[in-house]
Design an enzyme around this catalytic site. Sequence first.
Site, PDB file in Angstrom:
ATOM      1  N   GLU A  59       0.999  -1.105  -0.210  1.00 32.50           N
ATOM      2  CA  GLU A  59      -0.005   0.051  -0.101  1.00 32.50           C
ATOM      3  C   GLU A  59       0.873   1.229  -0.065  1.00 32.50           C
ATOM      4  O   GLU A  59       1.464   1.556   1.076  1.00 32.50           O
ATOM      5  CB  GLU A  59      -0.722   0.023   1.350  1.00 32.50           C
ATOM      6  CG  GLU A  59      -1.604  -1.285   1.280  1.00 32.50           C
ATOM      7  CD  GLU A  59      -2.864  -1.341   0.440  1.00 32.50           C
ATOM      8  OE1 GLU A  59      -3.392   0.006   0.294  1.00 32.50           O
ATOM      9  OE2 GLU A  59      -3.307  -2.274   0.041  1.00 32.50           O
ATOM     10  N   GLU A 111       4.739  13.276  -4.366  1.00 34.47           N
ATOM     11  CA  GLU A 111       3.913  13.249  -3.359  1.00 34.47           C
ATOM     12  C   GLU A 111       4.461  14.178  -2.356  1.00 34.47           C
ATOM     13  O   GLU A 111       5.727  14.248  -1.788  1.00 34.47           O
ATOM     14  CB  GLU A 111       3.764  11.831  -2.717  1.00 34.47           C
ATOM     15  CG  GLU A 111       2.705  11.767  -1.552  1.00 34.47           C
ATOM     16  CD  GLU A 111       2.744  10.423  -0.952  1.00 34.47           C
ATOM     17  OE1 GLU A 111       4.009   9.734  -0.727  1.00 34.47           O
ATOM     18  OE2 GLU A 111       2.061   9.868  -0.631  1.00 34.47           O
ATOM     19  N   CYS A 163      -2.025   8.755   2.391  1.00 32.02           N
ATOM     20  CA  CYS A 163      -1.769   8.385   1.094  1.00 32.02           C
ATOM     21  C   CYS A 163      -2.647   8.906   0.059  1.00 32.02           C
ATOM     22  O   CYS A 163      -2.325   9.101  -0.973  1.00 32.02           O
ATOM     23  CB  CYS A 163      -1.673   7.080   1.190  1.00 32.02           C
ATOM     24  SG  CYS A 163      -3.137   6.325   1.714  1.00 32.02           S
TER      25      CYS A 163
END
Length: 482
Positions: free
Chosen positions: A239, A374, A273
């Site tokens: 993940e 990110e 996330c």
Amino acid sequence: MSSTLDAPAAPSDFVVINPTSGEEVGTFANATQGEIDAAVRRAKAAQKQWWGMTSDARSRALWRWSELIEEHHEELATLDARCTGKVIRDGLAETRNAARYARWWAGKTDKLYGEQLADVPGRMSYTIREPLGVFAVVLPWNAPALGSVSRTLPPLGCGNAVIVKPSEFSPLSAQRMAELTVEAGMPEGLYQVLIGTGAVGGALVEHPGVDGISFTGSVPTGQKVNLAAAAGFKKATLELGGKSPVVVFPDADLDDAALGVLIGILMNAGQICAANSRLLVHEDIAAEFTEKLVERAARVVVGDPLDPGTQVGPLVCRRQYDKVMDFIAAAEAEGATISAGGGRPVHLAEGEGLFIAPTIITDVRPDMKVSREEVFGPVLGITTFGTEEEAVALANDSEYGLSSYVWTSDAARLHRMAERLEAGVVHGNTYLVMDVQLPFGGFKQSGVNNAFGNEAVEACTQVKRITLRTGEGPLPSPWPGV
Ligand code: NAD
């Protein structure tokens, strides 16, 4: 800024610093290879005991665990707030939710079915699902208590043992969780915690006695874990990170959309996330919508995570704070405009923690660093589009594919967008929804396999096919005369 926020860790020890106060939470020693070996041995024995219990007994233990998590949810949320600055209102919601995850798996563990297969007359075949054995569960710091439950339940519920390696920024809640599993009646050694930095995580996933891996974290670390998994032929659920787009069309309810976009980027100070970090807004409404965002962002309560009124807390550590500030500076240098925030909130003086005000950046081009990488902070980049076609192209122009969000009142358009977006989850007219019963997994570099829902069973079990000859008479032989 208090100097303790920058305190260096000793070579084999590391220090956890409260990002709000700068105080030391504690010094922790990295687990040694000997401790890792011993943990794996204990886990192997405990797994046999666990899988040897009736499914009803496993279900009862998981249910009892859920009750204990609920009873201790304030304590667990407070541990996370001390280590990571997670605001207490979110921490309480997450730890209560963790109890729900355990309840769901308590109901799932006795419903792991194989299949009866179509076979030729005189022969019968069926499959059974078996656990893999010992799972390494390596976690990030952004939802420590919830992660130590949500990521361990699929392996546990499928009959495996787990060895959890929490993040070096947030070791406390997982340790407490391990104690609760024993109190709940799970065998000693079924849920163990190894403390340490990345090296301990690496040694654990590579350990020959570890049979399966559940990793949650960044893409670069996920790549290393994936290589280790491949070398050991281990099933792995990864993940990973995201750069999730949120597309706002002119026919959307713009007030709802503004609220949704802000919650989606500011929850947990953007350290999520699936944060909707790339806003793609139609050019006809871009000015009006940006104004709504800026006006609402000014009303968000940033401050002490332990204050129940606080909505956004600090960043987890000095390194993360500096990284986010660098992203903001880079966006400005590349020609974008800081329309809100951009640094420390004015009401919080230097030395009061690692806070960054809700930051809205306009005039963002898709090739800018803030669009591509990110950030993991409270930073929203805004890019405009003209047509639906263009919106889809912009949304999919990313190496990531975790989540996505669409705001429109046109149902057909919602379905069209859902079919075309390259992401493991598509949300229509809502901010992030996560639930134990709903699959959650990334496309592209955002992940491999699914951690939630029925889909999680696949990566936590192996299928054994059993074939029996049922026909009467002698064994049919392809070798005449033998
Ligand atoms: P990270 O990759 O730096 O660390 C994650 C964990 O991996 C930590 O426990 C760390 O000690 C460990 N680790 C480091 N090197 C390792 C190695 N070589 N082998 C094994 N383990 C190793 O990530 P982080 O900074 O803790 O967390 C933030 C990242 O996690 C973000 O990218 C975020 O998007 C991602 N994340 C993803 C999800 C999801 O569900 N997709 C959820 C939460 C966070």
